[in-house]
Design a protein around this motif. Structure first.
Motif, mmCIF file in Angstrom:
data_model
loop_
_atom_site.group_PDB
_atom_site.id
_atom_site.type_symbol
_atom_site.label_atom_id
_atom_site.label_comp_id
_atom_site.label_asym_id
_atom_site.label_seq_id
_atom_site.Cartn_x
_atom_site.Cartn_y
_atom_site.Cartn_z
ATOM 1 N N PRO A 13 46.123 58.572 45.011
ATOM 2 C CA PRO A 13 45.179 57.757 45.779
ATOM 3 C C PRO A 13 44.628 56.633 44.921
ATOM 4 O O PRO A 13 44.462 56.785 43.711
ATOM 5 N N LEU A 14 44.340 55.510 45.541
ATOM 6 C CA LEU A 14 43.788 54.362 44.826
ATOM 7 C C LEU A 14 42.999 53.503 45.808
ATOM 8 O O LEU A 14 43.032 53.724 47.026
ATOM 9 N N VAL A 15 42.269 52.548 45.276
ATOM 10 C CA VAL A 15 41.493 51.618 46.095
ATOM 11 C C VAL A 15 41.860 50.207 45.660
ATOM 12 O O VAL A 15 41.801 49.875 44.472
ATOM 13 N N ILE A 16 42.262 49.385 46.608
ATOM 14 C CA ILE A 16 42.624 47.991 46.356
ATOM 15 C C ILE A 16 41.523 47.134 46.965
ATOM 16 O O ILE A 16 41.426 47.013 48.190
ATOM 17 N N GLU A 17 40.659 46.578 46.120
ATOM 18 C CA GLU A 17 39.430 45.918 46.576
ATOM 19 C C GLU A 17 38.653 46.887 47.460
ATOM 20 O O GLU A 17 38.190 47.906 46.982
ATOM 21 N N LEU A 23 49.758 55.941 46.995
ATOM 22 C CA LEU A 23 51.064 55.656 46.414
ATOM 23 C C LEU A 23 51.910 56.919 46.420
ATOM 24 O O LEU A 23 51.498 57.958 45.900
ATOM 25 N N HIS A 24 53.099 56.817 47.003
ATOM 26 C CA HIS A 24 54.099 57.885 46.934
ATOM 27 C C HIS A 24 54.996 57.543 45.747
ATOM 28 O O HIS A 24 55.827 56.639 45.820
ATOM 29 N N GLU A 25 54.807 58.272 44.669
ATOM 30 C CA GLU A 25 55.473 57.899 43.424
ATOM 31 C C GLU A 25 56.948 58.270 43.444
ATOM 32 O O GLU A 25 57.348 59.283 44.030
ATOM 33 N N ASP A 92 48.444 40.721 50.476
ATOM 34 C CA ASP A 92 48.738 40.069 49.202
ATOM 35 C C ASP A 92 48.343 40.958 48.031
ATOM 36 O O ASP A 92 49.091 41.106 47.057
ATOM 37 N N ARG A 93 47.146 41.555 48.126
ATOM 38 C CA ARG A 93 46.662 42.394 47.026
ATOM 39 C C ARG A 93 47.518 43.659 46.899
ATOM 40 O O ARG A 93 47.822 44.099 45.782
ATOM 41 N N ALA A 94 47.920 44.262 48.037
ATOM 42 C CA ALA A 94 48.761 45.462 47.984
ATOM 43 C C ALA A 94 50.109 45.139 47.345
ATOM 44 O O ALA A 94 50.620 45.911 46.517
ATOM 45 N N CYS A 95 50.693 44.002 47.718
ATOM 46 C CA CYS A 95 51.976 43.600 47.131
ATOM 47 C C CYS A 95 51.825 43.335 45.631
ATOM 48 O O CYS A 95 52.712 43.676 44.831
ATOM 49 N N ALA A 96 50.707 42.729 45.247
ATOM 50 C CA ALA A 96 50.474 42.460 43.824
ATOM 51 C C ALA A 96 50.355 43.760 43.038
ATOM 52 O O ALA A 96 50.843 43.863 41.898
ATOM 53 N N VAL A 97 49.697 44.747 43.623
ATOM 54 C CA VAL A 97 49.563 46.042 42.953
ATOM 55 C C VAL A 97 50.938 46.673 42.758
ATOM 56 O O VAL A 97 51.265 47.170 41.673
ATOM 57 N N MET A 98 51.766 46.665 43.803
ATOM 58 C CA MET A 98 53.091 47.254 43.683
ATOM 59 C C MET A 98 53.956 46.468 42.695
ATOM 60 O O MET A 98 54.603 47.040 41.816
ATOM 61 N N ALA A 99 53.952 45.133 42.831
ATOM 62 C CA ALA A 99 54.785 44.302 41.950
ATOM 63 C C ALA A 99 54.331 44.400 40.498
ATOM 64 O O ALA A 99 55.145 44.244 39.575
ATOM 65 N N GLY A 100 53.046 44.665 40.268
ATOM 66 C CA GLY A 100 52.521 44.716 38.912
ATOM 67 C C GLY A 100 52.741 46.032 38.206
ATOM 68 O O GLY A 100 52.418 46.152 37.013
ATOM 69 N N ARG A 101 53.285 47.019 38.896
ATOM 70 C CA ARG A 101 53.517 48.306 38.246
ATOM 71 C C ARG A 101 54.727 48.207 37.317
ATOM 72 O O ARG A 101 55.747 47.591 37.654
ATOM 73 N N ALA A 278 44.492 46.627 38.284
ATOM 74 C CA ALA A 278 44.774 46.131 39.635
ATOM 75 C C ALA A 278 44.057 46.936 40.715
ATOM 76 O O ALA A 278 43.870 46.449 41.827
ATOM 77 N N THR A 279 43.666 48.171 40.415
ATOM 78 C CA THR A 279 43.023 49.027 41.408
ATOM 79 C C THR A 279 41.769 49.654 40.800
ATOM 80 O O THR A 279 41.505 49.554 39.610
ATOM 81 N N LYS A 280 41.017 50.334 41.660
ATOM 82 C CA LYS A 280 39.855 51.089 41.204
ATOM 83 C C LYS A 280 39.888 52.462 41.853
ATOM 84 O O LYS A 280 40.726 52.738 42.716
ATOM 85 N N SER A 281 38.981 53.321 41.444
ATOM 86 C CA SER A 281 39.054 54.711 41.893
ATOM 87 C C SER A 281 38.190 54.992 43.112
ATOM 88 O O SER A 281 38.370 56.015 43.761
#
Length: 604
Positions: A13-17, A23-25, A92-101, A278-281
């Motif tokens: 689990p994560l928080v984007i803004e 996330l299913h790893e 945009d933020r969700a894509c950035a989080v995924m692309a930034g992993r 990129a994320t917070k808890s």
């Protein structure tokens, strides 16, 4: 078929803004971001998205799902979302989080309805950042989409008995979820028929049968060397309602095959790494903070802590699913309830039971979890989490199937001090009943079906779904027979199956009375569950006098789902009062202690 495979990776689990995500790893280098439908579509599809995400993750694709602003557990209210830019930014933020992993080299998008249109907007605006598109029943023309939502809202209002009611500044409302007029105006102007995608961008479109605009768009996309089109065969069954929704497994297999052929991943042998910063808890406001969590066996249950910013007072509250409605609740009522409780100093945990919403099924669990004894393990795991944090003496609140679990769970688990059961349909499950059949037909009285049969509209509805007529007729026949059996149950001394069930119900209620556990039976006026009270306590409820710990509450002008805000406000006050009760005098056995006889009773 429901994500029970051994290759399932971790849920993170994560928080984007201000939008929670999950996330299913997986260990592949192609990330997938799922763009959910809006409103009722998203409510019905939640479980199915989890299944598809697990299937993709099993094939090596890390998958990120997230709540749109105003939907699910997101912080914003629906009315605060006044522009498509708010939704575009979330994507945009969700894509950035995924692309930034670490380890991700490309990101693909899957979208449903309005979510598909938002995916296309991103692909047009950032063509080099989208590796592929899957569009399911996409919004093609905004005007048609809004007309369809309004028609569906009217249909839901007819079924529930509560017409859709818009609030100030809202253009429409469906299932208690409003859309701001400003957002509706922007959606009305949308038109995907002339979309201009990068020529070599792989795309798959699944169009609904009979939808000319979707078919035309599908033909256009399939005309490109990079395009594939097919019929979305499972859409109607997916959208029955949140509890009856059936995952479109055949369509998902097509999506999986397309990914494997067009965007095969390279696998690292370990999950992709985190994107720092990129994320917070958790979500935070002045009055509450919310923290998504995973817990339970195999870390497969997904929930949300909602806690007061200024400290906890009184008993903690555990909020259960109503039917299979995801944990945020119908009309986001459970999320709003939790935040209102936190504003009054009361902490809560809301979670999806196994195979509901975001939570995975039990490895050897049944095909249908409703009213099944395995649900007791979910309740126990949630109580472990809650009581480790706040001690025993929890208030447990549930609607419909969640009410059943709350009541019967309290018989077995002494950590529950107070039960608020909303529109309870069964005190105990009759093993002769078919769960799927009851879920489909059981929330309306047989007389209601009879009135429909003698109306023109009723005959038209039956003709449209005439394949269901034999099943409905058989259900009504059995229901009428069992009604007679129930009428004489108190006088048959356990000679017939229901009379034995009758005695077990009263034995369970005696356990709660003697402990004592306070029980509130909250019903909407006219709810079908009220028949259970007449069955077990008499027409005038005179036998309730044997249980001074039980209180019955009627809510006027409410439907089964408590769609009207006024109805939910009544429930909120009942929960606040229960949580505020002093616990200093409670004398309870150690956490986890159970009544041996009660543990043999079925639970849900």
């Amino acid at each position: 078929m429901t994500g029970k495979g051994a290759r399932l990776g971790r849920l993170t689990p994560l928080v984007i803004e201000d939008c929670p995500g999950l996330l299913h790893e997986a260990d592949g280098d192609i990330g997938v971001v799922i763009c959910d439908g809006w409103g009722y579509e998203g409510l019905c599809a939640r479980r199915s998205w989890r299944i598809l995400a697990d299937q993709l993750a099993g094939a090596g694709y890390p998958v990120l799902r997230f709540d749109w602003p105003g939907m699910g557990d997101a912080l914003a209210d629906p009315g605060d979302v006044t522009a498509l830019a708010h939704l575009d930014r979330a994507l945009d933020r969700a894509c950035a989080v995924m692309a930034g992993r670490e380890g991700i080299r490309a990101v693909a998008l899957i979208g449903l309805g309005l979510g598909a249109a938002l995916a296309v907007r991103r692909a047009e605006a950032h063509p080099q950042e989208v590796a592929g598109l899957v569009l399911l029943a996409p919004l093609v023309k905004g005007k048609s989409f809004l007309r369809e939502v309004q028609a569906q809202a009217l249909m839901i209002g007819q079924v529930t008995g509560v017409p859709p009611e818009t609030g100030p500044g809202e253009a429409l409302s469906i299932a208690g979820l409003g859309m701001a007029q400003a957002l509706a105006d922007e959606i009305r102007a949308l038109d995907l028929s002339g979309l201009d995608l990068r020529e070599d961008m792989p795309r798959l479109i699944l169009a609904r049968a009979g939808k000319a605009a979707e078919a035309k768009l599908a033909d256009r996309l399939a005309g490109s060397p990079s395009g594939t089109a097919a019929i979305f065969a499972g859409y109607d069954d997916l959208m029955i309602d949140p509890t009856g929704s059936m995952p479109p497994f055949q369509d998902f297999q097509r999506v999986l095959a397309w990914f494997g052929e067009v965007l095969p991943p390279s696998r690292h042998g370990k999950p992709v790494g985190e994107a720092a910063g990129a994320t917070k808890s958790r979500l935070e406001t002045e009055t509450f903070h919310e923290t998504p969590c995973v817990f339970g066996p195999n870390a497969g249950l997904v929930g949300v802590w909602c806690e007061p910013s200024a400290g906890q007072h009184g008993r903690p509250v555990l909020l259960l699913n109503a039917g299979a409605t995801p944990r945020a609740g119908w009309a986001r009522g459970t999320a709003e309830m939790a935040r209102a409780l936190a504003g009054r100093g009361i902490a809560s945990l809301r979670f999806d039971g196994a195979d509901f919403g975001d939570s995975r099924p039990h490895p050897q669990g049944p095909a249908i979890m409703h009213y099944h004894a395995n649900q007791r393990a979910d309740l126990s795991a949630a109580l472990d989490l809650l009581c480790d944090r706040y001690g025993s003496g929890a208030v447990v609140v549930g609607g419909c199937g969640g009410a059943y679990l709350a009541l019967n769970g309290a018989v077995a688990d002494e950590r529950i001090a107070h039960v608020i059961a909303v529109n309870l349909q069964r005190f105990l499950w009759d093993p002769r009943d078919d769960v799927a059949e009851v879920l489909r037909y059981g929330h309306a009285a047989p007389s209601g079906y009879g009135r429909k049969l003698f109306s023109r509209d009723g005959w038209r509805a039956l003709w449209r779904r005439r394949a269901e007529v034999p099943a409905l007729a058989l259900y009504l026949t059995r229901t009428l027979y069992r009604r007679g059996e129930r009428r004489f149950a108190p006088y048959l001394f356990g000679l017939l199956p229901f009379s034995r069930l009758y005695r077990r119900v009263h034995r369970n209620l005696s356990v709660l009375r003697d402990r004592p556990v306070r029980v509130e039976l909250v019903y909407s006026e006219g709810d079908s569950g009220l028949e259970q009270l007449r069955t077990f306590f008499g027409k005038d409820s005179r036998r309730l006098g044997a249980y001074p710990n039980i209180e019955m509450v009627l809510i006027a002008d409410a439907d089964h789902n408590l769609t009207p805000r006024a109805a939910r406000a009544v429930l909120l006050e009942r929960i606040v009062a229960a949580a505020a009760l002093e616990t200093a005098g409670d004398d309870r056995r150690p956490a986890g202690a159970q009544d041996r006889d009660a543990a043999d009773q079925p639970a849900a």
